[in-house]
Design a protein around this motif. Structure first.
Motif, short mmCIF file in Angstrom:
data_model
loop_
_atom_site.label_atom_id
_atom_site.label_comp_id
_atom_site.label_asym_id
_atom_site.label_seq_id
_atom_site.Cartn_x
_atom_site.Cartn_y
_atom_site.Cartn_z
N VAL A 1 0.87 -1.17 0.00
CA VAL A 1 0.00 0.00 0.00
C VAL A 1 0.91 1.22 0.00
CG1 VAL A 1 -1.70 1.32 1.27
CG2 VAL A 1 -1.83 -1.15 1.24
N THR A 2 0.78 2.03 -1.05
CA THR A 2 1.65 3.20 -1.09
C THR A 2 1.10 4.28 -0.19
OG1 THR A 2 0.51 3.49 -3.16
CG2 THR A 2 2.88 3.15 -3.26
N PHE A 3 1.91 4.70 0.72
CA PHE A 3 1.56 5.83 1.56
C PHE A 3 2.41 6.99 1.08
CE2 PHE A 3 2.08 8.28 5.54
CZ PHE A 3 0.77 8.69 5.64
N ALA A 4 1.88 7.74 0.11
CA ALA A 4 2.70 8.74 -0.54
C ALA A 4 2.71 10.05 0.23
CB ALA A 4 2.19 8.98 -1.96
N GLY A 5 1.67 10.27 1.00
CA GLY A 5 1.54 11.58 1.62
C GLY A 5 2.26 11.68 2.95
N ARG A 6 1.86 12.64 3.72
CA ARG A 6 2.36 12.76 5.08
C ARG A 6 1.18 13.13 5.96
NH1 ARG A 6 3.22 18.43 5.66
NH2 ARG A 6 4.20 18.02 7.66
N ILE A 7 1.35 12.93 7.26
CA ILE A 7 0.25 13.21 8.16
C ILE A 7 0.21 14.68 8.52
CG2 ILE A 7 -0.61 12.76 10.49
CD1 ILE A 7 0.30 9.90 10.13
N HIS A 8 -0.94 15.31 8.28
CA HIS A 8 -1.10 16.71 8.65
C HIS A 8 -1.89 16.76 9.95
CE1 HIS A 8 -0.06 17.61 4.44
NE2 HIS A 8 -0.83 16.57 4.17
N PRO A 9 -1.26 17.19 11.05
CA PRO A 9 -1.93 17.14 12.35
C PRO A 9 -3.25 17.91 12.37
CG PRO A 9 0.37 17.74 12.60
CD PRO A 9 0.08 17.73 11.15
N LEU A 10 -3.25 19.09 11.76
CA LEU A 10 -4.45 19.92 11.81
C LEU A 10 -5.59 19.27 11.02
CD1 LEU A 10 -4.90 22.65 13.19
CD2 LEU A 10 -4.85 23.68 10.91
#
Lengths: 124, 87, 204
Positions: free
Chosen positions: C65-74
């Motif tokens: 599973v490609t997790f291309a993004g990043r986690i945005h806390p807001l």
């Protein structure tokens, strides 16, 4: 009023509303007309009701070890209920008795028809 | 707390009875799978209520097992039901 | 990556570093579950959890599973707040529909081609959809990134279209929580696509 008493009252409210939601899920299971609508009952009120009961339980127990276990149960429930509903929906969709007279539109039927058409073209 | 426990027990018992009637009536195996899932959630809620009432955490690991079991159960029923249809 | 083209392959082959990253994410998840199960954060638990997770990943390799993004806390916070309130509304709605005397709820099955066609987005949107008011995932088509959603409690075509837009809003919230910059741009510029142009499904 002590903090313990307040926590107990909040826990009691959580437990009772959770049980009420479970009851609503039960009523919905009996009263809804077909499989797909009944799955809504299994997905939403059931999950929230269970989460509320778990919160109530955590508020009564108040120890770290127990709370982590309850959190785990809650996470499992949130993560697995939609997947289970999806699997059952897939298994049931074209075959089981679904009240098409209550459907406003059915775009999945159109999609499946088109897929079947493409398959026939490949075969021909 | 006893009043709360009694209320919750009655509510859950009625819910369990209704769910059981759906399991008996069906009509299809998938309806029963959905209802079984709900029944299992009601059982989990009942065990959690018992734990909350007596402040006794012995039964909590059972909840984890039940939560996973319900999922595995409905997914395998769903697979079984599809396979039989395609034959 | 070609934006606005919905049929790019959902699973491009992974590079070595991406595969590494996936394994680390999976390990972290498994160790977290292990520690929660034991209930105490100690070195013994973390290390035994790492061993168990390593064995699990070696024996049962996860599908990529490609997790291309990043986690945005807001965005994450916003998503969870809205999700929890949605869950409450959804339960109340089903409870009301169930208890309402002499009323048979009407429903619809609609197709929603998502704007971002990755496995992760498809999965998360489908999972979240099942728990928000009125919707239930029936089928997901991976090649076109289309979700087929059962909607309960709708009374007119207008309400169906309104509902379709709310699915896109949900997708946008998920992308704002975990999406990559490219996906974010696509969601913001695409608006609400016209599903009938894509599917040519006549209402039945």
């Amino acid at each position: 009023m002590t903090l313990d008493a307040v926590l107990d009252i909040v826990a009691a409210v959580c437990l009772i509303s959770g049980a009420l939601l479970s009851l609503a899920a039960g009523v919905a299971l009996v009263r809804f007309p077909d499989l797909l609508t009944r799955m809504h009952a299994a997905a939403k009120p059931q999950v929230l009701g269970l989460l509320l009961v778990l919160v109530g339980c955590a508020l009564r127990l108040r120890t770290g070890v127990d709370i982590t276990t309850l959190v785990l149960v809650g996470i499992f429930q949130l993560a697995t209920a939609p997947v289970a509903a999806h699997m059952i929906g897939r298994a049931g969709y074209p075959h089981e008795e679904i009240r098409t007279d209550l459907l406003l539109t059915d775009e999945l039927a159109a999609h499946l028809d088109r897929l079947a058409g493409e398959r026939d073209e490949v075969r021909a | 707390m006893t009043t709360v426990a009694v209320t919750v027990t009655v509510l859950l018992a009625v819910a369990g009875g209704l769910t059981l009637s759906r399991i008996i009536r069906g009509p299809s195996i998938l309806d029963r799978a959905v209802a079984t899932d709900v029944l299992l959630a009601i059982i989990v809620a009942a065990i959690a209520t018992e734990a909350a009432y007596s402040r006794d955490a012995t039964a909590l690991p059972v909840l984890v097992v039940l939560a996973v079991l319900g999922f595995v159960g409905s997914v395998s029923i769903a697979r079984f039901a599809t396979r039989r249809k395609s034959e | 990556m070609t934006p606005a083209e919905p049929v790019d392959p959902p699973n491009p082959p992974l590079s070595r570093s991406a595969r590494h990253r996936n394994q680390i994410i999976a390990m972290t998840g498994l160790v977290t579950v292990w520690v929660l199960l034991w209930g105490t954060l100690s070195w013994a638990n973390v290390i035994s959890g790492l061993v168990v997770a390593a064995i699990l990943i070696a024996v049962f390799p996860l599908p990529p599973v490609t997790f291309a993004g990043r986690i945005h806390p807001l965005g994450m916070l916003r998503f969870w707040r809205r999700f929890l309130s949605d869950l409450v509304v959804a339960s109340a709605q089903i409870a009301w529909l169930a208890l309402r005397p002499r009323h048979v709820p009407r429903s619809a099955i609609i197709a929603v081609p998502l704007r971002v066609n990755t496995d992760l987005n498809l999965t998360l949107t489908a999972e979240a959809l099942t728990l928000v008011p009125g919707s239930l995932i029936l089928e997901a088509d991976r090649t076109t990134g289309t979700l087929f959603v059962h909607v309960i409690g709708v009374n007119s075509r207008d309400e169906v279209e309104q509902f379709r837009r709310s699915v896109y809003d949900l997708e946008a919230r998920i992308i704002e929580a975990v999406g990559s910059a490219d996906e974010l741009r696509r969601v913001r510029t695409a608006g609400y696509p016209n599903p009938l142009a894509h599917l040519e499904g006549e209402p039945t």
